[in-house]
Design an enzyme around this catalytic site. Structure first.
Site, PDB file in Angstrom:
ATOM      1  N   PHE A  66     -21.202 -12.459  24.671  1.00  0.00           N
ATOM      2  CA  PHE A  66     -20.769 -11.229  24.012  1.00  0.00           C
ATOM      3  C   PHE A  66     -19.271 -11.196  23.734  1.00  0.00           C
ATOM      4  CE2 PHE A  66     -24.762  -9.982  26.314  1.00  0.00           C
ATOM      5  CZ  PHE A  66     -25.559 -10.245  25.210  1.00  0.00           C
ATOM      6  N   ILE A  92     -10.335   9.226   0.526  1.00  0.00           N
ATOM      7  CA  ILE A  92     -10.293   8.011  -0.300  1.00  0.00           C
ATOM      8  C   ILE A  92     -10.264   6.770   0.585  1.00  0.00           C
ATOM      9  CG2 ILE A  92      -8.760   6.646  -1.835  1.00  0.00           C
ATOM     10  CD1 ILE A  92     -10.035   8.880  -3.370  1.00  0.00           C
ATOM     11  N   GLY A 115     -10.833   4.463   7.231  1.00  0.00           N
ATOM     12  CA  GLY A 115     -11.303   3.123   7.581  1.00  0.00           C
ATOM     13  C   GLY A 115     -11.431   2.959   9.085  1.00  0.00           C
ATOM     14  N   PRO A 149      -6.204  -4.857  11.042  1.00  0.00           N
ATOM     15  CA  PRO A 149      -7.651  -4.850  11.255  1.00  0.00           C
ATOM     16  C   PRO A 149      -8.064  -3.444  11.702  1.00  0.00           C
ATOM     17  CG  PRO A 149      -6.605  -6.741  12.322  1.00  0.00           C
ATOM     18  CD  PRO A 149      -5.514  -5.791  11.941  1.00  0.00           C
ATOM     19  N   LEU A 150      -8.664  -2.705  10.811  1.00  0.00           N
ATOM     20  CA  LEU A 150      -8.846  -1.266  11.008  1.00  0.00           C
ATOM     21  C   LEU A 150      -9.614  -0.947  12.289  1.00  0.00           C
ATOM     22  CD1 LEU A 150      -9.602  -0.342   7.289  1.00  0.00           C
ATOM     23  CD2 LEU A 150      -7.479   0.070   8.554  1.00  0.00           C
ATOM     24  N   ARG A 162     -22.981 -18.879  36.046  1.00  0.00           N
ATOM     25  CA  ARG A 162     -23.852 -18.057  36.875  1.00  0.00           C
ATOM     26  C   ARG A 162     -24.376 -18.886  38.034  1.00  0.00           C
ATOM     27  NH1 ARG A 162     -29.737 -17.272  36.740  1.00  0.00           N
ATOM     28  NH2 ARG A 162     -30.185 -15.268  37.740  1.00  0.00           N
ATOM     29  N   HIS A 218      -4.042   3.184  -3.439  1.00  0.00           N
ATOM     30  CA  HIS A 218      -4.249   2.723  -2.060  1.00  0.00           C
ATOM     31  C   HIS A 218      -3.504   1.426  -1.785  1.00  0.00           C
ATOM     32  CE1 HIS A 218      -6.260   1.073   1.528  1.00  0.00           C
ATOM     33  NE2 HIS A 218      -6.253  -0.046   0.825  1.00  0.00           N
ATOM     34  N   HIS A 229       0.824  -1.206   0.000  1.00  0.00           N
ATOM     35  CA  HIS A 229       0.000   0.000   0.000  1.00  0.00           C
ATOM     36  C   HIS A 229       0.861   1.259   0.000  1.00  0.00           C
ATOM     37  CE1 HIS A 229      -2.350  -3.307   1.659  1.00  0.00           C
ATOM     38  NE2 HIS A 229      -3.449  -2.675   1.288  1.00  0.00           N
ATOM     39  N   HIS A 281     -28.825 -14.830  25.056  1.00  0.00           N
ATOM     40  CA  HIS A 281     -27.752 -14.711  26.039  1.00  0.00           C
ATOM     41  C   HIS A 281     -27.058 -16.040  26.342  1.00  0.00           C
ATOM     42  CE1 HIS A 281     -29.447 -10.792  26.506  1.00  0.00           C
ATOM     43  NE2 HIS A 281     -28.767 -10.495  27.600  1.00  0.00           N
ATOM     44  N   HIS A 330      -2.265  -0.861   7.002  1.00  0.00           N
ATOM     45  CA  HIS A 330      -1.903  -1.157   5.600  1.00  0.00           C
ATOM     46  C   HIS A 330      -0.758  -0.255   5.143  1.00  0.00           C
ATOM     47  CE1 HIS A 330      -5.188   1.850   5.534  1.00  0.00           C
ATOM     48  NE2 HIS A 330      -4.558   2.370   4.492  1.00  0.00           N
ATOM     49  N   GLU A 371     -17.778  -4.001  24.449  1.00  0.00           N
ATOM     50  CA  GLU A 371     -17.005  -5.247  24.572  1.00  0.00           C
ATOM     51  C   GLU A 371     -15.781  -5.270  23.665  1.00  0.00           C
ATOM     52  OE1 GLU A 371     -20.303  -5.143  23.881  1.00  0.00           O
ATOM     53  OE2 GLU A 371     -21.198  -5.787  25.775  1.00  0.00           O
ATOM     54  N   ASN A 385      -7.986  11.874   3.699  1.00  0.00           N
ATOM     55  CA  ASN A 385      -7.615  11.966   2.275  1.00  0.00           C
ATOM     56  C   ASN A 385      -8.800  11.732   1.343  1.00  0.00           C
ATOM     57  OD1 ASN A 385      -8.013   9.205   2.358  1.00  0.00           O
ATOM     58  ND2 ASN A 385      -5.834   8.687   2.276  1.00  0.00           N
TER      59      ASN A 385
HETATM   60  C1  TPP Z   1     -11.487  -4.494   9.826  1.00  0.00           C
HETATM   61  C2  TPP Z   1     -10.971  -4.326   8.455  1.00  0.00           C
HETATM   62  N1  TPP Z   1     -11.829  -4.319   7.434  1.00  0.00           N
HETATM   63  C3  TPP Z   1     -11.380  -4.202   6.169  1.00  0.00           C
HETATM   64  C4  TPP Z   1     -10.059  -4.099   5.900  1.00  0.00           C
HETATM   65  C5  TPP Z   1      -9.558  -4.006   4.481  1.00  0.00           C
HETATM   66  N2  TPP Z   1      -9.083  -2.651   4.187  1.00  0.00           N
HETATM   67  C6  TPP Z   1      -7.793  -2.320   4.295  1.00  0.00           C
HETATM   68  S1  TPP Z   1      -7.508  -0.701   3.999  1.00  0.00           S
HETATM   69  C7  TPP Z   1      -9.153  -0.416   3.695  1.00  0.00           C
HETATM   70  C8  TPP Z   1      -9.629   0.959   3.343  1.00  0.00           C
HETATM   71  C9  TPP Z   1      -9.179   1.909   4.354  1.00  0.00           C
HETATM   72  O1  TPP Z   1      -9.396   3.194   3.932  1.00  0.00           O
HETATM   73  P1  TPP Z   1      -8.541   4.346   4.573  1.00  0.00           P
HETATM   74  O2  TPP Z   1      -8.386   4.106   6.005  1.00  0.00           O
HETATM   75  O3  TPP Z   1      -9.155   5.607   4.150  1.00  0.00           O
HETATM   76  O4  TPP Z   1      -7.125   4.118   3.936  1.00  0.00           O
HETATM   77  P2  TPP Z   1      -6.450   4.908   2.722  1.00  0.00           P
HETATM   78  O5  TPP Z   1      -6.995   4.302   1.470  1.00  0.00           O
HETATM   79  O6  TPP Z   1      -6.804   6.316   2.870  1.00  0.00           O
HETATM   80  O7  TPP Z   1      -5.007   4.591   2.899  1.00  0.00           O
HETATM   81  C10 TPP Z   1      -9.881  -1.588   3.846  1.00  0.00           C
HETATM   82  C11 TPP Z   1     -11.323  -1.679   3.633  1.00  0.00           C
HETATM   83  C12 TPP Z   1      -9.175  -4.108   7.015  1.00  0.00           C
HETATM   84  N3  TPP Z   1      -7.864  -4.030   6.863  1.00  0.00           N
HETATM   85  N4  TPP Z   1      -9.665  -4.195   8.265  1.00  0.00           N
HETATM   86 MG    MG Z   2      -8.565   7.310   3.351  1.00  0.00          MG
END
Ligand code: TPP
Ligand code: MG
Length: 680
Positions: free
Chosen positions: A453, A202, A171, A130-131, A536, A276, A41, A489, A81, A427, A200
Site C-alpha cells: 500500500f 472554476i 482541485g 500536486p493538488l 512478516r 487559470h 497561473h 497484498h 499553481h 496511507e 471560484n
Molecule cells: C494531483 C494533481 N492533479 C492535477 C493537477 C493539474 N492541475 C493544476 S491546477 C488544476 C485545476 C485546479 O482547479 P482549482 O483548484 O479550482 O484552481 P483554480 O483554477 O480555481 O485556480 C489541475 C487539474 C495538479 N496540479 N495536481
Molecule cells: Mg477553482
C-alpha cells in the site's frame, strides 16, 4: 457548494480602497510575472489577493528576516499553481526575495520556480502543486504544533503557540487525499488549523458544476470542522470577521469558504477558466491595469505600497517578544529549553550514535532469528526512550506493522502531547501528513503500512524525497512471503519502483542486525526520506565478523566469501539472503568458489567509492546471480546480461508462504542450480 459569484472588480459593493490597492499589488505582480514568463497561473493569485491581504497584514505571525523562527505561523499554498501569490506576498512583506527574482519567474536557477518549492525560496514552507497534498502537509504541521506544545509548554510559558493557515482550491477538495487528511484533522480537533477555500467555481476544464457539486460546507461539518460558509472573498471586512471567528474557536479546525472571482480584475477573462493557467496577454494585462486603477509599470511598486505591506518591523518585534518568552522558559526549565532547541534544529541526541552502536552489538550477540518486523519493533523499543522526537504511527495496521513500542502514547484532542498517531486507513494522508510534521520540525515521523500500500501513498513519498525531508516510511509484509493474503497484498514491483525515486533511501534488511542498522541509518539521514522494509516471516540470523558488521551501512557488502577469486557472486536482499547463504554452503561443499553479497540498500551501495564497489563486485567476476522476491529487471544493472536473476515477474498466489517460496523458485537448491548453470 460552488456558486459562481458576481464580479466586484468593476467597483461595486463596499471596498476598502486602501486594502484593495495593497491587494492589487499582488494582482499586478502576478499577472506581470506570468506575462513575462509567458507561462504560469494568474487566475488564483488575482482571485485570492484580497483574502491574502487580510491574512498576511492583520494576522500572520512571521518575521521576514528569519523564515526559520520556530514559533512563526505556517502558511501553505495548497493550490500551488498560484505560486505568484506566495512569491508576491514574500516579496512585498520583506523576505529576501528581490523583485529581480519575480522577473525571473519560472526561469532556470531562479528563486521563483513554477510551483512553490521547499528550499528554493525563503518563506516557502512546503512544495506544493500536486493538488491536495499541501492541505495534508498543513494538517501535519498543525499536528506537530499541537504535539510540540503538549510536550514543551508549561503554565505561563507557551513557547509553542502558532497557527497553520492553508489556502486551497476546488482541485484540492476534489482530490481524495483531502478527505483523508481533513477527516483526521476534524477528529483530532486541530483548532489552530485554518483553511481558506478559494470557491471560484472554476477549474481547468471550466465551470466546476459539471463535475464538482459536493456540498463542501456540509462535508466539512460532517468531519467535525468549524465551517464558515459564503464569505465574500473580495470583501476584506467579511474575510476579517471570518478569520476572527476561526481563531476564536480553538477546538476544531476551521474552513472559511471564500467566494471569489478567478482572475479578479482582468475584464475579459475574470470568472473564466481561460485565466487559470495562461498569461493574460498584453492587451488584457493593460485592460486589467485600467480596471484595477493600477497605474504603475510592470514590477514597479510605489514605496507607499511597500510600506503598507512590510512585515519587517512587526515581524522583528514579534520574534523579539518570543525570544524574551523563551529566555524566561529557559531560566525556569533549562533542560527542556535545550531539548526544544535541539529538536527544532533536527539534531539527534549527542549520544545517539554510541547508543545505536551498542544496540547493534547487542543484537549481533543475541543472534536471534526473528521476523524483521519484530526486529524493527525491538529497535523501536531500544531507541524510543532516547528519541523523544519520534512521532510514530500506522495506517490501521499497528499490530501487523509492529510500530508501537513501550513508550508510545497516542495523540488525541485530550492528550495532545503524545508521540503516536493512529492514522486510520489513510496511507496517502498519513504520508503527506508525515511530510508536514517533518517540515514543521521538532519531530522525526515514522509511519507504516503494508509494502503493497505504499502505492496508495506514492506521490507523498516522491514529495518527501523532492523536499529532502527526514521521513521514515515503514513497510512490512514485503513479498510473497506474507503468504495467504494473496497477490492483492503481495508486493512484486514495489521494491524496484521505490528505489527508482531519486533521493529515496530504501532498506530491505536480511535479519535483526541489518534491521537495527537500517533504522540507525534512516534516523541519522537528516537530508532525505527512507523506506524501511520488513518481513512478516522469520529470517535467519547471519553471523558477521566485527569487520563485516561495519560494512553493513555501506548498503552492500560481502557476507560470505571464498578463498581466492570467486567464480560466481550471489547478490541477495532481505528474506532471500538466508536462501543465498544456504546455496553458498552447498556450492562451497561442492568445491565451488562463490561469494555472497548482502545488498540491503542498493542506493547506498551505488554511492560508495569505485574501489569499494569493485572490492565487493569485481568486474572480472561476470557470473552473478541476484536473488530477490521482486521483479527481475531491476537487478540487471548488477548481474549484466550474462548473469541470472531469481525473482518474480508475475503476481503471486494465495498460499502458505513456504509453499509460495518453493513454487516460485526461492529455494537454496534453485539458487545453487542457477549458479551452476552459469558456471557450465
Ligand atoms: C494531483 C494533481 N492533479 C492535477 C493537477 C493539474 N492541475 C493544476 S491546477 C488544476 C485545476 C485546479 O482547479 P482549482 O483548484 O479550482 O484552481 P483554480 O483554477 O480555481 O485556480 C489541475 C487539474 C495538479 N496540479 N495536481
Ligand atoms: Mg477553482
Amino acid at each position: 457548494m460552488s456558486v459562481k459569484p458576481e464580479s466586484h472588480s468593476k467597483g461595486g459593493g463596499q471596498v476598502d480602497a486602501r486594502r484593495r490597492e495593497l491587494a492589487n499589488a499582488i494582482r499586478a505582480l502576478s499577472m506581470d510575472a506570468v506575462q513575462k514568463a509567458n507561462s504560469g497561473h494568474p487566475g488564483a493569485p488575482m482571485g485570492m489577493a484580497d483574502i491574502a491581504e487580510v491574512l498576511w497584514n492583520d494576522y500572520l505571525k512571521h518575521n521576514p528576516a528569519n523564515p526559520a523562527w520556530a514559533d512563526r505561523d505556517r502558511f501553505v499554498l495548497s493550490n500551488g499553481h498560484g505560486s505568484m501569490l506566495l512569491y508576491s506576498l514574500l516579496h512585498l512583506t520583506g523576505y529576501a526575495l528581490p523583485i529581480e527574482e519575480l522577473k525571473r519567474f519560472r526561469q532556470m536557477g531562479s528563486m521563483t520556480p513554477g510551483h512553490p518549492e521547499y528550499g528554493y525560496t525563503p518563506g516557502v514552507e512546503t512544495t506544493t502543486g500536486p493538488l491536495g497534498q499541501g492541505l495534508a502537509n498543513a494538517v501535519g504541521m498543525a499536528i506537530a504544533e499541537r504535539a510540540l506544545a503538549g510536550q514543551f509548554n508549561k503554565p505561563k510559558h507557551a513557547i509553542v503557540d502558532h497557527h497553520t493557515y492553508v489556502f486551497l482550491g476546488d482541485g484540492c477538495l476534489m482530490e481524495g487525499i483531502s478527505h483523508e487528511a481533513c477527516s483526521l484533522a476534524g477528529h483530532l480537533g486541530l483548532g489552530k488549523l485554518i483553511a481558506f477555500y478559494d470557491d471560484n467555481g472554476i477549474s481547468i476544464d471550466g465551470e466546476v458544476h459539471g463535475w464538482f457539486t459536493d456540498d463542501t460546507p456540509k462535508r466539512f461539518e460532517a468531519y467535525g470542522w468549524h465551517v464558515i460558509p459564503r464569505v465574500d472573498g473580495h470583501d476584506a471586512k467579511a474575510v476579517k470577521a471570518a478569520v476572527e471567528a476561526a481563531r476564536k474557536l480553538t477546538d476544531k479546525p476551521s474552513l472559511i469558504c471564500c467566494q471569489t472571482v478567478i482572475g479578479f480584475g482582468a475584464p475579459n477573462k475574470e470568472g473564466k477558466e481561460s485565466c487559470h493557467g495562461a498569461a493574460l496577454g498584453d492587451k488584457e494585462v493593460a485592460a486589467a491595469r485600467e480596471r484595477l486603477g493600477w497605474t504603475h509599470a510592470a514590477f514597479e511598486i510605489p514605496d507607499a505600497i511597500y510600506k503598507g505591506w512590510s512585515a519587517r518591523d512587526r515581524g522583528a518585534e514579534a520574534e523579539k517578544t518570543w525570544n524574551r518568552r523563551f529566555d524566561e522558559y529557559r531560566a525556569a526549565y533549562p533542560a527542556l529549553a535545550s531539548e526544544f532547541t535541539r529538536r527544532m534544529q533536527g539534531e539527534l541526541p549527542s549520544d545517539f550514535a554510541r547508543h545505536a552502536d551498542a544496540v547493534i552489538q547487542e543484537t549481533n550477540a543475541k543472534a536471534a532469528s526473528i521476523a524483521s518486523r519484530n526486529a524493527s519493533q525491538n529497535t523501536l523499543n531500544a531507541f524510543g526512550p532516547q528519541l523523544p522526537e519520534l512521532m510514530g504511527g500506522s495506517a490501521d495496521l499497528a499490530g501487523s506493522n509492529l510500530t508501537l513500542w513501550s513508550g508510545c502514547k497516542g495523540v488525541s484532542a485530550e492528550h495532545p502531547g503524545g508521540n503516536y498517531l493512529y492514522y486510520g486507513v489513510r496511507e496517502f494522508g498519513m504520508s503527506a501528513i508525515m511530510n508536514g510534521i517533518a517540515l514543521h520540525k521538532g519531530f522525526v515521523p515514522y509511519g507504516a503500512t503494508f509494502l503493497m500500500f505504499s502505492e496508495y501513498a506514492r506521490n507523498a513519498l516522491r514529495m518527501a524525497a523532492l523536499m529532502k525531508q527526514r521521513v521514515l516510511f515503514v513497510y512490512t509484509h514485503d513479498s510473497i512471503g506474507l503468504g495467504e493474503d494473496g497477490p492483492t497484498h503481495q508486493p512484486v514491483e514495489q521494491l524496484a519502483t521505490l528505489r527508482m525515486i531519486p533521493g529515496m533511501s530504501v532498506w530491505r534488511p536480511s535479519d535483526a542486525v541489518e534491521s537495527v542498522i537500517a533504522w540507525t541509518e534512516a534516523l541519522c539521514r537528516a537530508d532525505g526520506p527512507s523506506c524501511l522494509i520488513f518481513s512478516r516471516q522469520k529470517l535467519t540470523h547471519q553471523a558477521r565478523s566485527p569487520e563485516t558488521l561495519k560494512q553493513v551501512r555501506r548498503g552492500g557488502y560481502i557476507l560470505a566469501d571464498t578463498a581466492g577469486t570467486p567464480e560466481a557472486i550471489i547478490i541477495a536482499t532481505g528474506s532471500e539472503v538466508g536462501i543465498a547463504m544456504e546455496a553458498h554452503k552447498s556450492l562451497t561443499e561442492g568445491g565451488r568458489r562463490v561469494r555472497v553479497v548482502s545488498m540491503p540498500n542498493t542506493g547506498v551501495f551505488d554511492a560508495q567509492d569505485q574501489a569499494y564497489r569493485e572490492s565487493v563486485l569485481p568486474k572480472t567476476v561476470g557470473k552473478r546471480v541476484a536473488v530477490e522476491a521482486g521483479i527481475t529487471s531491476f537487478w540487471r544493472k548488477y548481474v549484466g546480461l550474462d548473469g541470472a536473476v531469481v525473482g518474480i515477474d508475475r503476481f503471486g498466489e494465495s498460499a502458505p508462504a513456504e509453499l509460495l517460496f518453493e513454487h516460485f523458485g526461492f529455494t537454496a537448491a534453485h539458487v545453487a542450480e542457477t549458479v551452476l548453470s552459469l558456471l557450465k
